[in-house]
Design a protein around this motif. Structure first.
Motif, PDB file in Angstrom:
ATOM      1  N   HIS A  13      48.797  47.036  27.094  1.00  0.00           N
ATOM      2  CA  HIS A  13      48.616  46.060  28.177  1.00  0.00           C
ATOM      3  C   HIS A  13      47.819  46.695  29.325  1.00  0.00           C
ATOM      4  O   HIS A  13      46.878  46.093  29.861  1.00  0.00           O
ATOM      5  CB  HIS A  13      50.012  45.634  28.652  1.00  0.00           C
ATOM      6  N   TRP A  17      43.908  45.691  30.759  1.00  0.00           N
ATOM      7  CA  TRP A  17      43.535  45.379  32.140  1.00  0.00           C
ATOM      8  C   TRP A  17      42.573  46.400  32.716  1.00  0.00           C
ATOM      9  O   TRP A  17      41.769  46.072  33.593  1.00  0.00           O
ATOM     10  CB  TRP A  17      44.777  45.162  33.008  1.00  0.00           C
ATOM     11  N   ALA A  28      38.229  38.070  35.341  1.00  0.00           N
ATOM     12  CA  ALA A  28      39.553  38.325  34.736  1.00  0.00           C
ATOM     13  C   ALA A  28      40.662  37.812  35.661  1.00  0.00           C
ATOM     14  O   ALA A  28      41.734  37.420  35.210  1.00  0.00           O
ATOM     15  CB  ALA A  28      39.737  39.818  34.467  1.00  0.00           C
ATOM     16  N   ILE A  29      40.377  37.780  36.960  1.00  0.00           N
ATOM     17  CA  ILE A  29      41.373  37.327  37.940  1.00  0.00           C
ATOM     18  C   ILE A  29      41.354  35.805  38.053  1.00  0.00           C
ATOM     19  O   ILE A  29      42.390  35.148  37.924  1.00  0.00           O
ATOM     20  CB  ILE A  29      41.112  38.016  39.302  1.00  0.00           C
ATOM     21  N   PHE A  75      52.281  42.099  44.207  1.00  0.00           N
ATOM     22  CA  PHE A  75      52.471  42.766  42.912  1.00  0.00           C
ATOM     23  C   PHE A  75      51.486  42.179  41.895  1.00  0.00           C
ATOM     24  O   PHE A  75      51.465  40.986  41.650  1.00  0.00           O
ATOM     25  CB  PHE A  75      53.917  42.600  42.420  1.00  0.00           C
ATOM     26  N   GLY A  76      50.682  43.091  41.289  1.00  0.00           N
ATOM     27  CA  GLY A  76      49.591  42.653  40.412  1.00  0.00           C
ATOM     28  C   GLY A  76      48.455  42.157  41.292  1.00  0.00           C
ATOM     29  O   GLY A  76      47.947  41.051  41.121  1.00  0.00           O
ATOM     30  N   CYS A  77      48.050  43.027  42.228  1.00  0.00           N
ATOM     31  CA  CYS A  77      47.148  42.607  43.325  1.00  0.00           C
ATOM     32  C   CYS A  77      45.706  42.436  42.886  1.00  0.00           C
ATOM     33  O   CYS A  77      44.900  41.874  43.633  1.00  0.00           O
ATOM     34  CB  CYS A  77      47.211  43.631  44.458  1.00  0.00           C
ATOM     35  N   GLY A  78      45.339  42.938  41.688  1.00  0.00           N
ATOM     36  CA  GLY A  78      43.932  42.860  41.283  1.00  0.00           C
ATOM     37  C   GLY A  78      43.057  43.584  42.290  1.00  0.00           C
ATOM     38  O   GLY A  78      43.359  44.719  42.688  1.00  0.00           O
ATOM     39  N   ARG A  81      42.441  40.253  46.443  1.00  0.00           N
ATOM     40  CA  ARG A  81      42.021  38.912  46.902  1.00  0.00           C
ATOM     41  C   ARG A  81      43.057  38.292  47.839  1.00  0.00           C
ATOM     42  O   ARG A  81      42.710  37.746  48.893  1.00  0.00           O
ATOM     43  CB  ARG A  81      41.825  38.024  45.655  1.00  0.00           C
ATOM     44  N   ASP A  97      49.035  47.538  41.295  1.00  0.00           N
ATOM     45  CA  ASP A  97      48.441  46.968  40.079  1.00  0.00           C
ATOM     46  C   ASP A  97      48.514  47.988  38.951  1.00  0.00           C
ATOM     47  O   ASP A  97      48.414  49.187  39.178  1.00  0.00           O
ATOM     48  CB  ASP A  97      46.977  46.579  40.326  1.00  0.00           C
ATOM     49  N   ILE A  98      48.660  47.479  37.743  1.00  0.00           N
ATOM     50  CA  ILE A  98      48.783  48.363  36.574  1.00  0.00           C
ATOM     51  C   ILE A  98      47.454  49.060  36.249  1.00  0.00           C
ATOM     52  O   ILE A  98      47.454  50.126  35.639  1.00  0.00           O
ATOM     53  CB  ILE A  98      49.304  47.544  35.362  1.00  0.00           C
ATOM     54  N   MET A 102      41.170  48.178  38.806  1.00  0.00           N
ATOM     55  CA  MET A 102      41.388  47.109  39.794  1.00  0.00           C
ATOM     56  C   MET A 102      41.695  47.721  41.165  1.00  0.00           C
ATOM     57  O   MET A 102      41.180  47.269  42.199  1.00  0.00           O
ATOM     58  CB  MET A 102      42.568  46.218  39.365  1.00  0.00           C
ATOM     59  N   SER A 140      51.463  36.327  41.832  1.00  0.00           N
ATOM     60  CA  SER A 140      50.875  35.104  41.285  1.00  0.00           C
ATOM     61  C   SER A 140      49.847  35.443  40.219  1.00  0.00           C
ATOM     62  O   SER A 140      49.045  36.368  40.389  1.00  0.00           O
ATOM     63  CB  SER A 140      50.219  34.311  42.433  1.00  0.00           C
ATOM     64  N   ILE A 141      49.856  34.666  39.149  1.00  0.00           N
ATOM     65  CA  ILE A 141      49.018  34.836  37.947  1.00  0.00           C
ATOM     66  C   ILE A 141      49.063  36.283  37.419  1.00  0.00           C
ATOM     67  O   ILE A 141      48.050  36.845  37.049  1.00  0.00           O
ATOM     68  CB  ILE A 141      47.580  34.276  38.129  1.00  0.00           C
ATOM     69  N   HIS A 155      60.737  42.642  34.925  1.00  0.00           N
ATOM     70  CA  HIS A 155      59.893  42.692  36.131  1.00  0.00           C
ATOM     71  C   HIS A 155      60.486  41.818  37.240  1.00  0.00           C
ATOM     72  O   HIS A 155      60.546  42.231  38.395  1.00  0.00           O
ATOM     73  CB  HIS A 155      58.465  42.233  35.806  1.00  0.00           C
TER      74      HIS A 155
HETATM   75  C1  LIG Z   1      44.863  37.417  36.921  1.00  0.00           C
HETATM   76  S1  LIG Z   1      44.923  38.891  37.837  1.00  0.00           S
HETATM   77  C2  LIG Z   1      45.594  38.323  39.406  1.00  0.00           C
HETATM   78  C3  LIG Z   1      45.318  39.245  40.564  1.00  0.00           C
HETATM   79  C4  LIG Z   1      45.887  38.775  41.912  1.00  0.00           C
HETATM   80  N1  LIG Z   1      47.290  38.481  41.831  1.00  0.00           N
HETATM   81  C5  LIG Z   1      45.139  37.563  42.424  1.00  0.00           C
HETATM   82  O1  LIG Z   1      45.666  36.450  42.334  1.00  0.00           O
HETATM   83  O2  LIG Z   1      44.026  37.745  42.919  1.00  0.00           O
HETATM   84  C6  LIG Z   1      46.304  39.752  37.156  1.00  0.00           C
HETATM   85  C7  LIG Z   1      46.444  41.159  37.721  1.00  0.00           C
HETATM   86  O3  LIG Z   1      47.736  41.638  37.383  1.00  0.00           O
HETATM   87  C8  LIG Z   1      47.632  42.971  36.951  1.00  0.00           C
HETATM   88  N2  LIG Z   1      48.779  43.207  36.067  1.00  0.00           N
HETATM   89  C9  LIG Z   1      48.969  42.690  34.833  1.00  0.00           C
HETATM   90  N3  LIG Z   1      50.150  43.112  34.346  1.00  0.00           N
HETATM   91  C10 LIG Z   1      50.708  43.888  35.300  1.00  0.00           C
HETATM   92  C11 LIG Z   1      51.921  44.624  35.386  1.00  0.00           C
HETATM   93  N4  LIG Z   1      52.795  44.631  34.369  1.00  0.00           N
HETATM   94  N5  LIG Z   1      52.184  45.333  36.496  1.00  0.00           N
HETATM   95  C12 LIG Z   1      51.283  45.329  37.529  1.00  0.00           C
HETATM   96  N6  LIG Z   1      50.094  44.674  37.495  1.00  0.00           N
HETATM   97  C13 LIG Z   1      49.829  43.953  36.402  1.00  0.00           C
HETATM   98  C14 LIG Z   1      46.281  43.053  36.275  1.00  0.00           C
HETATM   99  O4  LIG Z   1      45.765  44.363  36.200  1.00  0.00           O
HETATM  100  C15 LIG Z   1      45.439  42.133  37.155  1.00  0.00           C
HETATM  101  O5  LIG Z   1      44.828  42.842  38.184  1.00  0.00           O
END
Ligand SMILES: C[S@@+](CC[C@H](N)C(=O)[O-])C[C@H]1O[C@@H](n2cnc3c(N)ncnc32)[C@H](O)[C@@H]1O
Length: 265
Positions: A13, A17, A28-29, A75-78, A81, A97-98, A102, A140-141, A155
């Protein structure tokens, strides 16, 4: 239940990413087909985050949470944004972010915003973050892209645990997917070929991508949140996820809970 950190799925995973973060992070975001192959206009992309957070914070104000605005976690900040937009509402904002790719892009895009910090983080790093550290948590997402519902639950448990007393967690998750989304042919092909050594660039040219989508029915999510001692303030229909997908945003607080009583393992 297998700990998230013990699975090779988590490593795949993360690799997925990293590939996306290097090749086409903005698409991807926000996966608008017209913006594929780095065709997002950066200003429009960042404005979408500001508009999203403006709406989130005005609803948060109406709900009366969070009671304090010291710290926020995205969390999961990409690429930051939404983190950069949170900076106007909180003293300190942390984006986790993982994917290192990113995080690096987030740092370069948001270097001028002094109260934002970005770090690469695995599930274990999230577990190691002290409980009750954040007045506000936004996710989110993100969880929708974790393939295993058990891992999503773990999580969620951690995010609830990191929420300060009278804080607010805003977390989005699909509640139902159409059958064609569940099959995920492009993702399966991407995974198989990537594991056989084909590069992300080549797979991108073949129009394959590794993005997965998982749904958990709303009653299961609310039951789970309540079992952690959280109060679900509201559940709203989320519209931005994709055609045919039913998605929900959960507005959650931990009123009156003492840190030591938290359900997070
Ligand atoms: C669709 S993007 C959304 C980014 C941000 N939340 C936004 O709305 O702009 C998903 C993000 O989540 C991160 N991600 C996915 N799985 C994750 C995890 N298990 N822990 C932390 N980040 C994660 C990805 O690397 C990616 O940057």
């Amino acid at each position: 239940m297998k700990p998230v950190s013990a699975t090779s799925e988590q490593e795949r995973h993360r690799r997925d990413w990293e590939d996306l973060g290097k090749l086409d992070p903005l698409w991807a975001i926000l996966s608008d087909p017209a913006k594929k192959n780095n065709r997002w206009d950066l200003e429009a992309f960042l404005e979408s985050g500001q508009a999203e957070i403006d709406a989130v914070m005005s609803k948060a104000d109406a709900l009366g949470y969070p009671r304090q605005h010291r710290s926020a976690l995205d969390f999961g900040c990409g690429v930051g944004r939404t983190t950069r937009a949170l900076a106007g509402h909180f003293d300190q904002c942390l984006g986790l972010d993982i994917a290192q790719a990113m995080v690096e892009r987030a740092r370069s895009l948001n270097g001028d915003i002094k109260n934002c910090r970005f770090e690469q983080a695995s599930f274990d790093d999230l577990v190691a973050t002290p409980n009750a550290s954040f007045d506000f948590i936004y996710c989110s997402i993100v969880l929708q892209h974790i393939a295993d519902p058990d891992a999503i639950e773990q999580h969620l448990r951690q995010l609830v645990g990191k929420l300060a007393r009278d804080g607010l967690l805003v977390v989005q998750l699909p509640s139902w997917l159409p059958a064609r989304r569940r099959m995920q042919v492009r993702r399966r092909s991407y995974r198989m070929l990537r594991s056989a050594g084909v590069s992300g660039e080549v797979l991108q040219r073949l129009r394959l991508h590794p993005i997965s989508m998982t749904a958990i029915p709303e009653p299961e999510v609310t039951r789970l949140l309540s079992s952690m001692g959280a109060t679900v303030l509201d559940v709203a229909r989320a519209t931005e996820v994709g055609t045919g997908i039913e998605s929900r945003t959960y507005w959650v607080t931990m009123p009156g809970a003492e840190v030591g009583e938290r359900a997070a393992a």
